[in-house]
Design an enzyme around this catalytic site. Structure first.
Site, PDB file in Angstrom:
ATOM      1  N   GLN A  89      14.570  43.628  10.002  1.00  0.00           N
ATOM      2  CA  GLN A  89      13.191  43.543  10.480  1.00  0.00           C
ATOM      3  C   GLN A  89      13.022  44.405  11.733  1.00  0.00           C
ATOM      4  O   GLN A  89      12.084  45.191  11.842  1.00  0.00           O
ATOM      5  CB  GLN A  89      12.868  42.072  10.791  1.00  0.00           C
ATOM      6  N   CYS A 107       5.891  40.104  11.802  1.00  0.00           N
ATOM      7  CA  CYS A 107       6.885  40.390  10.755  1.00  0.00           C
ATOM      8  C   CYS A 107       6.476  39.847   9.393  1.00  0.00           C
ATOM      9  O   CYS A 107       7.007  40.276   8.375  1.00  0.00           O
ATOM     10  CB  CYS A 107       8.239  39.828  11.157  1.00  0.00           C
ATOM     11  N   ARG A 163       9.602  48.245   5.898  1.00  0.00           N
ATOM     12  CA  ARG A 163      10.846  47.562   5.508  1.00  0.00           C
ATOM     13  C   ARG A 163      11.512  48.368   4.394  1.00  0.00           C
ATOM     14  O   ARG A 163      12.723  48.561   4.381  1.00  0.00           O
ATOM     15  CB  ARG A 163      10.556  46.130   5.011  1.00  0.00           C
ATOM     16  N   ASP A 190       5.132  36.104  15.756  1.00  0.00           N
ATOM     17  CA  ASP A 190       5.781  35.585  14.540  1.00  0.00           C
ATOM     18  C   ASP A 190       5.373  34.118  14.423  1.00  0.00           C
ATOM     19  O   ASP A 190       4.847  33.522  15.379  1.00  0.00           O
ATOM     20  CB  ASP A 190       7.314  35.746  14.673  1.00  0.00           C
ATOM     21  N   HIS A 216      17.485  38.923  12.734  1.00  0.00           N
ATOM     22  CA  HIS A 216      16.850  39.591  11.582  1.00  0.00           C
ATOM     23  C   HIS A 216      16.874  41.105  11.867  1.00  0.00           C
ATOM     24  O   HIS A 216      15.840  41.723  12.123  1.00  0.00           O
ATOM     25  CB  HIS A 216      15.422  39.070  11.434  1.00  0.00           C
ATOM     26  N   ARG A 249      20.745  36.499   3.011  1.00  0.00           N
ATOM     27  CA  ARG A 249      19.836  35.716   3.862  1.00  0.00           C
ATOM     28  C   ARG A 249      20.381  34.300   3.866  1.00  0.00           C
ATOM     29  O   ARG A 249      20.287  33.587   2.855  1.00  0.00           O
ATOM     30  CB  ARG A 249      18.411  35.757   3.320  1.00  0.00           C
TER      31      ARG A 249
HETATM   32  N1   CP Z   1       9.554  39.503   7.176  1.00  0.00           N
HETATM   33  C1   CP Z   1      10.342  39.012   6.205  1.00  0.00           C
HETATM   34  O1   CP Z   1      11.577  39.033   6.288  1.00  0.00           O
HETATM   35  O2   CP Z   1       9.674  38.530   5.119  1.00  0.00           O
HETATM   36  P1   CP Z   1      10.309  37.669   3.941  1.00  0.00           P
HETATM   37  O3   CP Z   1      10.717  36.354   4.532  1.00  0.00           O
HETATM   38  O4   CP Z   1       9.224  37.532   2.926  1.00  0.00           O
HETATM   39  O5   CP Z   1      11.506  38.395   3.393  1.00  0.00           O
HETATM   40  N1  NVA Z   2      11.161  33.659  12.241  1.00  0.00           N
HETATM   41  C1  NVA Z   2      10.845  33.640  10.842  1.00  0.00           C
HETATM   42  C2  NVA Z   2      10.919  35.016  10.279  1.00  0.00           C
HETATM   43  C3  NVA Z   2      10.563  35.128   8.815  1.00  0.00           C
HETATM   44  C4  NVA Z   2      10.710  36.521   8.295  1.00  0.00           C
HETATM   45  C5  NVA Z   2      11.775  32.704  10.104  1.00  0.00           C
HETATM   46  O1  NVA Z   2      12.976  32.689  10.403  1.00  0.00           O
HETATM   47  O2  NVA Z   2      11.316  31.966   9.236  1.00  0.00           O
END
Ligand code: CP
Ligand code: NVA
Length: 313
Positions: free
Chosen positions: A140, A271, A299, A232, A137, A110
């Site tokens: 997701q 999400c 997930r 989101d 993502h 990430r």
């Molecule tokens: N939806 C998602 O990726 O959650 P986290 O940021 O908690 O991993």
């Molecule tokens: N769009 C959000 C998704 C988190 C899972 C972000 O990037 O923070």
């Protein structure tokens, strides 16, 4: 269990998977979910002695826990590494990749910039999975569309209406939805649209797969006839300085009881993490049409299917 077909591959973009590959992952996720829910264990864990390194430059609940618990359940092991250990300027991304490929079987990362995960994948000879970048993502989207598949079966022609920011989650849903022949709509305020190159790519994919991309500024128009209403956070990780400005820009784009009434059959997705009272109200989030926590649970199952396909012999 089916024979893996994705062995050794990376998952960087939602566009990296074909419709057949996604369908296979859904089938495997269905099997793994049923077995895990019934037994809380797998009789023949397919990833014994496999190790996943997980690199996080940003916080996470779902991604971290589902990958880590998923590896344990599959008989393997996951190692959580934070920014202070890797990718924080202590050594180059290429050197991190060259070390890790000697230690572990796969990397999940990430990162902030998308280029970092692309570089990791280019430098490491082992599979690299994108666990969220500013641009995409894909894990997701895989879990989300698995959830939609559980509800509606064949996804061709299914309408998913995303209300809010044209962000990383939207990008991956648009690419994977297009691949599966879905109609993916986006209602966004001026100035908060998606990346044009991703839209162009999603349109190319949609043209071949029979999918469709639709854009509007009007959330009410977007959700008319939708099967799925998706939202989101208005402010993604890294955009915190813009939070107040974004709250103003997105005020009209809240998923609330009034909006979801327009499409009474639609399920509601998010999400997570959610900002209750901003992009979604608590009554909708906790209401009977919400599949948000199923989506979150998926997930685990969808990523376990991915890990098995990438890593199992
Ligand atoms: N939806 C998602 O990726 O959650 P986290 O940021 O908690 O991993
Ligand atoms: N769009 C959000 C998704 C988190 C899972 C972000 O990037 O923070």
């Amino acid at each position: 269990m089916t024979t893996p077909t994705l062995r050794g591959r990376d998952l960087i973009s939602a566009a990296d998977l074909s419709a057949d590959e996604i369908t296979r992952l859904f089938a495997l996720a269905t099997e793994l979910k049923a077995e895990y829910r019934a037994e809380r264990r797998h009789a023949n864990p397919p990833l014994e002695r496999k190790t996943l390194a997980m690199l996080f430059q940003k916080p996470s609940l779902r991604t971290r826990v589902t990958f880590e618990a998923g590896m344990t359940q599959l008989g393997g092991h996951a190692i959580y590494l934070t920014e202070s250990v890797v990718l924080g300027g202590r050594e180059t991304v290429g050197d991190v990749a060259r070390n890790l490929e000697g230690f572990v079987d796969a990397i999940m990362a990430r990162t902030g910039p998308h280029e970092v995960v692309v570089e990791l994948a280019a430098r490491a000879s082992i599979p690299v999975i994108n666990g969220l970048t500013i641009r995409e993502h894909p894990c997701q989207a895989l879990a989300d569309l698995f959830t939609v598949y559980e509800h509606f079966g064949d996804l061709r022609g299914v309408v998913l209406s995303f209300v809010g920011d044209g962000n990383n989650v939207y990008h991956s849903l648009a690419l994977m939805g297009a691949t599966l022949g879905m109609e993916v709509r986006l209602a966004h305020p001026v100035g908060y649209g998606p990346n044009e190159r991703i839209v162009a790519r999603a349109r190319e994919i949609a043209a071949q797969a029979g999918g469709r991309l639709v854009f509007t500024g009007d959330p009410r128009e977007a959700v008319e006839g939708a099967h799925v209403i998706y939202t989101d956070a208005w402010t993604s990780m890294g955009q915190e300085a813009e939070a107040e400005e974004r709250r103003d820009a997105f005020a009209r784009y809240q998923v609330n009881a009034d909006l979801v009434t327009i499409s009474p059959e639609a399920v509601v997705m998010h999400c997570l993490p959610a900002h209750r009272g901003e992009e979604i109200t608590s009554d909708v989030m906790d209401g009977p049409r919400s599949v948000i926590f199923d989506q979150s649970e998926n997930r685990l199952h969808a990523q376990k299917a991915l890990l098995v396909e990438l890593l199992a012999r």
